[in-house]
Design a protein around this motif. Sequence first.
Motif, PDB file in Angstrom:
ATOM      1  N   GLN A  83       5.781   4.632  12.441  1.00  0.00           N
ATOM      2  CA  GLN A  83       6.561   4.874  11.329  1.00  0.00           C
ATOM      3  C   GLN A  83       7.705   3.961  11.036  1.00  0.00           C
ATOM      4  OE1 GLN A  83       5.583   6.765  14.085  1.00  0.00           O
ATOM      5  NE2 GLN A  83       4.645   8.498  13.195  1.00  0.00           N
ATOM      6  N   LEU A  84       8.473   3.701  11.930  1.00  0.00           N
ATOM      7  CA  LEU A  84       9.621   2.871  11.770  1.00  0.00           C
ATOM      8  C   LEU A  84       9.065   1.672  11.089  1.00  0.00           C
ATOM      9  CD1 LEU A  84      12.469   1.953  11.951  1.00  0.00           C
ATOM     10  CD2 LEU A  84      12.176   1.390  14.534  1.00  0.00           C
TER      11      LEU A  84
ATOM     12  N   CYS B  34       6.623   1.049   9.306  1.00  0.00           N
ATOM     13  CA  CYS B  34       6.360   1.254   7.879  1.00  0.00           C
ATOM     14  C   CYS B  34       7.595   1.386   7.046  1.00  0.00           C
ATOM     15  CB  CYS B  34       5.541   2.423   7.834  1.00  0.00           C
ATOM     16  SG  CYS B  34       3.756   1.922   8.262  1.00  0.00           S
ATOM     17  N   SER B  35       8.319   2.123   7.612  1.00  0.00           N
ATOM     18  CA  SER B  35       9.922   2.151   6.885  1.00  0.00           C
ATOM     19  C   SER B  35      10.561   0.789   6.843  1.00  0.00           C
ATOM     20  CB  SER B  35      10.830   3.124   8.001  1.00  0.00           C
ATOM     21  OG  SER B  35      10.571   4.486   7.919  1.00  0.00           O
TER      22      SER B  35
ATOM     23  N   GLU C  18      11.331  -1.273   3.239  1.00  0.00           N
ATOM     24  CA  GLU C  18      12.571  -1.841   2.671  1.00  0.00           C
ATOM     25  C   GLU C  18      12.663  -3.300   2.501  1.00  0.00           C
ATOM     26  OE1 GLU C  18      15.748  -0.133   2.270  1.00  0.00           O
ATOM     27  OE2 GLU C  18      14.228   1.745   2.650  1.00  0.00           O
TER      28      GLU C  18
ATOM     29  N   SER D 296       1.388   5.466   7.145  1.00  0.00           N
ATOM     30  CA  SER D 296       2.325   4.827   6.162  1.00  0.00           C
ATOM     31  C   SER D 296       2.416   6.055   5.038  1.00  0.00           C
ATOM     32  CB  SER D 296       1.372   3.812   5.184  1.00  0.00           C
ATOM     33  OG  SER D 296       0.309   4.364   5.065  1.00  0.00           O
TER      34      SER D 296
ATOM     35  N   ILE E   6       5.682   7.922   5.656  1.00  0.00           N
ATOM     36  CA  ILE E   6       7.061   7.132   4.977  1.00  0.00           C
ATOM     37  C   ILE E   6       7.005   7.485   3.482  1.00  0.00           C
ATOM     38  CG2 ILE E   6       7.881   5.015   4.814  1.00  0.00           C
ATOM     39  CD1 ILE E   6       7.627   6.144   7.624  1.00  0.00           C
TER      40      ILE E   6
END
Length: 152
Positions: free
Chosen positions: A71-72, A74-75, A79, A91, A94
């Motif tokens: 998750q991080l 994909c975050s 960005e 994904s 997110i």
Amino acid sequence: MRTQPLLRVRAQAILPADHKLAKRQELSATELVNEPIIRLMQGLLLRDQLDDIFHSAGVSPGQSCEVASSQLACSLVAEGAGITIADELVSAQIGLENLILVPVVPEKWMTFGLLYPVSQDRTEALCRFETVLRDLVRELAGQSPTLEVAMD
């Protein structure tokens, strides 16, 4: 441990929506090797699977950073910090408005399921839970070509 496979998900390159490779129909590890790759920390199964995609192609990712969760990763992709390889379920957590998913070739599938201690008895509650979970998996798999019901 006893395993109960539930779902197979196809590995996909997760890219920022405005990335130069975002319009591709599929991508290989050799096409991604010079991109900044966001990988999971060593020792995690999904990290091993990502590394295998590159090693099977005979390449190693150049620039990379390591994070603790998909998750991080994909975050960070959303960005614009790089790309990662994951699946559509991760994904989607997110939000897909800033991400593009492009299937990786050759196809790589990751299996998710349940783990049980060998000594655990199958209770009625456990059987009901598994039934509900399998029904949800079938529903999800019916909505996407990159998700499949796993066979035992």
